[in-house]
Design a protein around this motif. Structure first.
Motif, mmCIF file in Angstrom:
data_model
loop_
_atom_site.group_PDB
_atom_site.id
_atom_site.type_symbol
_atom_site.label_atom_id
_atom_site.label_comp_id
_atom_site.label_asym_id
_atom_site.label_seq_id
_atom_site.Cartn_x
_atom_site.Cartn_y
_atom_site.Cartn_z
ATOM 1 N N ILE A 1 0.639 10.890 3.671
ATOM 2 C CA ILE A 1 0.666 11.807 4.804
ATOM 3 C C ILE A 1 -0.131 13.033 4.361
ATOM 4 N N LEU B 1 0.884 0.204 13.267
ATOM 5 C CA LEU B 1 0.889 -0.256 11.870
ATOM 6 C C LEU B 1 0.273 -1.640 11.728
ATOM 7 N N ILE C 1 -1.537 9.983 8.988
ATOM 8 C CA ILE C 1 -0.979 8.854 8.219
ATOM 9 C C ILE C 1 -2.102 7.949 7.728
ATOM 10 N N LEU D 1 -2.797 4.440 5.025
ATOM 11 C CA LEU D 1 -2.359 3.392 4.097
ATOM 12 C C LEU D 1 -3.617 2.982 3.326
ATOM 13 N N LEU E 1 10.699 8.103 7.592
ATOM 14 C CA LEU E 1 10.177 8.097 6.217
ATOM 15 C C LEU E 1 10.953 9.103 5.370
ATOM 16 N N LYS F 1 4.596 9.263 16.064
ATOM 17 C CA LYS F 1 4.326 9.770 14.713
ATOM 18 C C LYS F 1 5.497 10.612 14.208
ATOM 19 N N ILE G 1 5.427 6.612 -1.318
ATOM 20 C CA ILE G 1 5.203 7.613 -0.269
ATOM 21 C C ILE G 1 4.667 8.903 -0.902
ATOM 22 N N TYR H 1 7.314 -1.765 6.426
ATOM 23 C CA TYR H 1 6.704 -0.516 6.886
ATOM 24 C C TYR H 1 7.255 -0.026 8.227
ATOM 25 N N VAL I 1 -1.469 -3.235 8.417
ATOM 26 C CA VAL I 1 -0.493 -3.848 7.502
ATOM 27 C C VAL I 1 -0.506 -5.371 7.637
ATOM 28 N N SER J 1 0.833 -1.204 0.000
ATOM 29 C CA SER J 1 0.000 0.000 0.000
ATOM 30 C C SER J 1 0.866 1.251 0.000
ATOM 31 N N ARG J 2 0.331 2.303 -0.611
ATOM 32 C CA ARG J 2 0.994 3.605 -0.514
ATOM 33 C C ARG J 2 0.867 4.103 0.925
ATOM 34 N N ILE J 3 1.786 4.973 1.302
ATOM 35 C CA ILE J 3 1.660 5.690 2.574
ATOM 36 C C ILE J 3 1.346 7.127 2.198
#
Length: 199
Positions: A59, A151, A65, A67, A89, A82, A182, A163, A155, A55-57
């Protein structure tokens, strides 16, 4: 070999299983070659599946955040975890925990973004960051455990290591996810990210 035997799949499978069970093919190069290519195809398929499952992250502009390819819900973390997650990241090259005190100003900036409370007591903020980067305590390890726990809510278990912040003690720690996955919408964080990735 052009005259192919016309036997059913079921019969062929029984014959093949019997042959494999009762004979040693370890010296037959033709058979080993075919088996090898079948196994390789399977490995390639698994690898491709992993890529599809990533999955993309994202922000968002408020530093939240997501996903999105796993869940539409925000991945919630307290301010300090965080801050650390976003810091790693941004620093895809990896940073040793013991070197984090060199990045106090940057951590402080990220912390201010995620708290959204610009008037938050500066001394309090600085104390939290200093406590985090202090080499003699275990605060950074506790923080990484909290990140992992947050996560793990979204995830898949098989992909957790990509991740999370990983690395051996005394070596650089990093988040393994590819930079192309990202997406940062917060202007300040994006600027920090781009500075590191556009060299």
């Amino acid at each position: 070999m052009s005259d192919k035997l016309s036997i059913s799949y079921h019969t062929a499978k029984i014959i093949l299983l019997e042959l494999l069970e009762n004979n040693d093919f370890s010296t037959d190069k033709d058979i080993l070659k075919i088996l090898g290519s079948i196994i390789q195809k399977e490995i390639n398929n698994e690898t491709n599946n992993d890529k599809e499952e990533m999955s993309r992250i994202i922000i968002d502009k408020d530093g939240r955040i997501f996903l999105p390819d796993y869940s539409p819900k925000e991945v919630k973390m307290q301010y300090l975890p965080k801050t650390v997650f976003l810091f790693f990241l941004i620093h895809k090259e990896g940073i040793e925990f013991k070197s984090m005190y060199n990045y106090m100003h940057e951590l402080y900036e990220i912390y201010q973004i995620v708290t959204l409370e610009k008037n938050m007591e500066a001394g309090k903020l600085r104390d939290s960051i200093e406590n985090l980067v202090e080499p003699v305590n275990n605060r950074i390890y506790e923080t990484c455990s909290i990140i992992r726990r947050s996560l793990s809510m979204v995830v898949p278990k098989a992909l957790m290591e990509i991740y999370c912040i990983t690395g051996k003690r005394g070596e650089k720690r990093r988040i393994g996810i590819d930079s192309s996955l990202i997406e940062i919408e917060n202007t300040k964080l994006k600027e920090m990210f781009d500075q590191r990735h556009n060299h």
